[in-house]
Design a protein around this motif. Structure first.
Motif, PDB file in Angstrom:
ATOM      1  N   VAL A  92       0.851  -1.200   0.000  1.00 21.12           N
ATOM      2  CA  VAL A  92       0.000   0.000   0.000  1.00 21.12           C
ATOM      3  C   VAL A  92       0.881   1.243   0.000  1.00 21.12           C
ATOM      4  CG1 VAL A  92      -1.735   1.292   1.320  1.00 21.12           C
ATOM      5  CG2 VAL A  92      -1.817  -1.213   1.277  1.00 21.12           C
ATOM      6  N   GLU A  93       0.659   2.132  -0.975  1.00 21.71           N
ATOM      7  CA  GLU A  93       1.397   3.412  -0.932  1.00 21.71           C
ATOM      8  C   GLU A  93       0.571   4.411  -0.127  1.00 21.71           C
ATOM      9  OE1 GLU A  93       0.261   6.256  -2.492  1.00 21.71           O
ATOM     10  OE2 GLU A  93      -1.463   5.259  -3.389  1.00 21.71           O
ATOM     11  N   VAL A  94       1.277   5.301   0.569  1.00 22.80           N
ATOM     12  CA  VAL A  94       0.581   6.137   1.535  1.00 22.80           C
ATOM     13  C   VAL A  94       0.381   7.584   1.063  1.00 22.80           C
ATOM     14  CG1 VAL A  94       1.166   4.693   3.507  1.00 22.80           C
ATOM     15  CG2 VAL A  94       2.736   6.536   2.835  1.00 22.80           C
ATOM     16  N   ASP A  95       0.491   7.818  -0.251  1.00 18.26           N
ATOM     17  CA  ASP A  95       0.075   9.120  -0.773  1.00 18.26           C
ATOM     18  C   ASP A  95      -1.424   9.117  -1.035  1.00 18.26           C
ATOM     19  OD1 ASP A  95       2.543  10.324  -0.663  1.00 18.26           O
ATOM     20  OD2 ASP A  95       3.155   9.555  -2.628  1.00 18.26           O
ATOM     21  N   HIS A  96      -1.871   8.037  -1.702  1.00 17.90           N
ATOM     22  CA  HIS A  96      -3.300   7.932  -2.018  1.00 17.90           C
ATOM     23  C   HIS A  96      -3.937   6.688  -1.418  1.00 17.90           C
ATOM     24  CE1 HIS A  96      -1.368  10.311  -5.270  1.00 17.90           C
ATOM     25  NE2 HIS A  96      -2.388  11.121  -5.000  1.00 17.90           N
ATOM     26  N   LEU A 125      -3.372  -6.327   9.523  1.00 23.51           N
ATOM     27  CA  LEU A 125      -4.435  -5.329   9.684  1.00 23.51           C
ATOM     28  C   LEU A 125      -4.296  -4.442  10.919  1.00 23.51           C
ATOM     29  CD1 LEU A 125      -7.595  -7.336   8.552  1.00 23.51           C
ATOM     30  CD2 LEU A 125      -6.328  -5.598   7.280  1.00 23.51           C
ATOM     31  N   CYS A 126      -3.310  -4.754  11.787  1.00 21.16           N
ATOM     32  CA  CYS A 126      -3.149  -3.919  12.986  1.00 21.16           C
ATOM     33  C   CYS A 126      -1.767  -3.288  13.003  1.00 21.16           C
ATOM     34  CB  CYS A 126      -3.293  -4.754  14.262  1.00 21.16           C
ATOM     35  SG  CYS A 126      -4.981  -5.260  14.552  1.00 21.16           S
ATOM     36  N   HIS A 127      -1.700  -2.134  13.619  1.00 23.07           N
ATOM     37  CA  HIS A 127      -0.421  -1.435  13.790  1.00 23.07           C
ATOM     38  C   HIS A 127       0.497  -2.258  14.692  1.00 23.07           C
ATOM     39  CE1 HIS A 127       2.438   1.727  14.870  1.00 23.07           C
ATOM     40  NE2 HIS A 127       2.032   2.311  13.752  1.00 23.07           N
ATOM     41  N   ARG A 176      -6.841 -17.079  -1.857  1.00 24.64           N
ATOM     42  CA  ARG A 176      -7.471 -16.085  -2.741  1.00 24.64           C
ATOM     43  C   ARG A 176      -7.869 -14.844  -1.947  1.00 24.64           C
ATOM     44  NH1 ARG A 176     -12.170 -19.570  -5.324  1.00 24.64           N
ATOM     45  NH2 ARG A 176     -12.095 -20.282  -3.183  1.00 24.64           N
ATOM     46  N   HIS A 177      -8.181 -15.037  -0.656  1.00 24.38           N
ATOM     47  CA  HIS A 177      -8.658 -13.926   0.159  1.00 24.38           C
ATOM     48  C   HIS A 177      -7.547 -12.972   0.587  1.00 24.38           C
ATOM     49  CE1 HIS A 177     -12.733 -15.491   0.352  1.00 24.38           C
ATOM     50  NE2 HIS A 177     -12.165 -16.684   0.338  1.00 24.38           N
ATOM     51  N   ALA A 178      -6.298 -13.332   0.310  1.00 28.29           N
ATOM     52  CA  ALA A 178      -5.190 -12.424   0.629  1.00 28.29           C
ATOM     53  C   ALA A 178      -5.410 -11.074  -0.048  1.00 28.29           C
ATOM     54  CB  ALA A 178      -3.869 -13.033   0.183  1.00 28.29           C
ATOM     55  N   HIS A 179      -5.937 -11.140  -1.251  1.00 34.37           N
ATOM     56  CA  HIS A 179      -6.233  -9.933  -2.011  1.00 34.37           C
ATOM     57  C   HIS A 179      -7.171  -9.007  -1.219  1.00 34.37           C
ATOM     58  CE1 HIS A 179      -6.929  -7.583  -5.545  1.00 34.37           C
ATOM     59  NE2 HIS A 179      -8.184  -7.916  -5.631  1.00 34.37           N
ATOM     60  N   GLU A 182      -5.380  -7.493   1.882  1.00 34.34           N
ATOM     61  CA  GLU A 182      -4.467  -6.415   1.486  1.00 34.34           C
ATOM     62  C   GLU A 182      -5.252  -5.138   1.162  1.00 34.34           C
ATOM     63  OE1 GLU A 182      -1.844  -8.080  -1.540  1.00 34.34           O
ATOM     64  OE2 GLU A 182      -1.035  -9.524  -0.109  1.00 34.34           O
ATOM     65  N   ALA A 183      -6.390  -5.307   0.491  1.00 30.32           N
ATOM     66  CA  ALA A 183      -7.222  -4.131   0.174  1.00 30.32           C
ATOM     67  C   ALA A 183      -7.804  -3.524   1.453  1.00 30.32           C
ATOM     68  CB  ALA A 183      -8.338  -4.532  -0.796  1.00 30.32           C
TER      69      ALA A 183
END
Ligand SMILES: NC(=O)c1ccc[n+]([C@@H]2O[C@H](COP(=O)([O-])OP(=O)(O)OC[C@H]3O[C@@H](n4cnc5c(N)ncnc54)[C@H](OP(=O)(O)O)[C@@H]3O)[C@@H](O)[C@H]2O)c1
Length: 211
Positions: A92-96, A125-127, A176-179, A182-183
């Motif tokens: 994940v890029e953190v500009d957009h 999913l957690c910090h 398949r749910h990795a996608h 990640e989203a």
């Protein structure tokens, strides 16, 4: 068990420290040797090269920023083939706050293809601050930790490692749910960057009318 930790950053520190405390034997490889050395000292573990660390583990954690993933996967070589590989990474890029993977792709699948490992997407999913908590309880409820994998043996390892950081493992299905995980992380990270508490966005159960 022996765990090879590939990456010597914030997530390696958070998860590795908990797993070392649970009695696992750790080896760590990182781009910056000094950081890897500091982690190994903290854990009573060892420092290795990427290949050596991959070969060392009965299981592995890959925890590297997406910019470094191609070089890391190339450096790992063949040492993870057939082994449980925990993938906590977020492309994940953190500009957009968008995914950097090609449309319809997942980083977990890239890791699986490159290493031949039994990849489990988990802990993404957690910090890191949450993974460092002795007891991740929120409003008295144990943290649920979604994971997905194609492999029963790798799922058993992931469940153990999740429980050892105080979480409750929750399977969301095959790899398949990795996608989707990640989203989902892209949304969670955007909320964190905006100063919002993601749990107030996703914690909808109590708001449902009684069944
Ligand atoms: N931090 C969190 O709260 C969190 C939570 C969930 C998931 N994640 C995911 O977990 C993974 C690791 O995150 P992190 O916070 O541990 O990252 P980090 O501390 O910034 O770095 C992790 C490792 O990646 C290496 N790295 C960074 N850029 C690189 C590059 N261009 N080439 C080669 N290696 C590079 C770092 O090497 P150097 O030390 O030399 O920079 C370090 O060994 C990421 O995919 C992230 O999205 C993070």
């Amino acid at each position: 068990m022996r765990i090879g930790i590939l990456g010597a950053g914030v997530m390696a520190d958070a998860l590795g420290t908990r797993w070392a405390a649970a009695g696992h034997e750790l080896m760590v490889a990182g781009r910056t040797t000094q950081k890897a050395r500091a982690l190994a000292e903290k854990w009573g573990g060892r420092v290795g090269g990427f290949q050596e660390t991959a070969a060392f583990g009965d299981a592995a954690l890959i925890a590297v920023l997406y910019q470094g993933m191609p070089a890391t996967l190339a450096a790992i070589g063949d040492g993870l083939r057939g082994k449980p590989v925990i993938d906590c990474n977020n492309p994940v890029e953190v500009d957009h706050f968008t995914l950097v993977t090609a449309p319809g792709q997942a980083m977990a699948w890239e890791i699986q293809n490159a290493t031949g490992g039994q990849v489990v997407k988990a802990f993404n999913l957690c910090h890191a601050r949450v993974w460092k908590m002795d007891e991740p309880l929120f409003d008295g409820r144990r943290l649920s930790v979604p994971y997905c994998t194609d492999e029963a043996a790798a799922a058993a390892v992931a469940r153990q490692l999740i429980e050892q950081v105080g979480g409750e493992p929750v399977s969301v299905g095959d790899l398949r749910h990795a996608h989707h995980l990640e989203a989902m992380a892209a949304v969670v990270i955007s909320l964190l960057f905006a100063g919002r508490d993601p749990s107030t966005v996703f914690n909808l159960v109590d708001a449902l009318p009684p069944a």
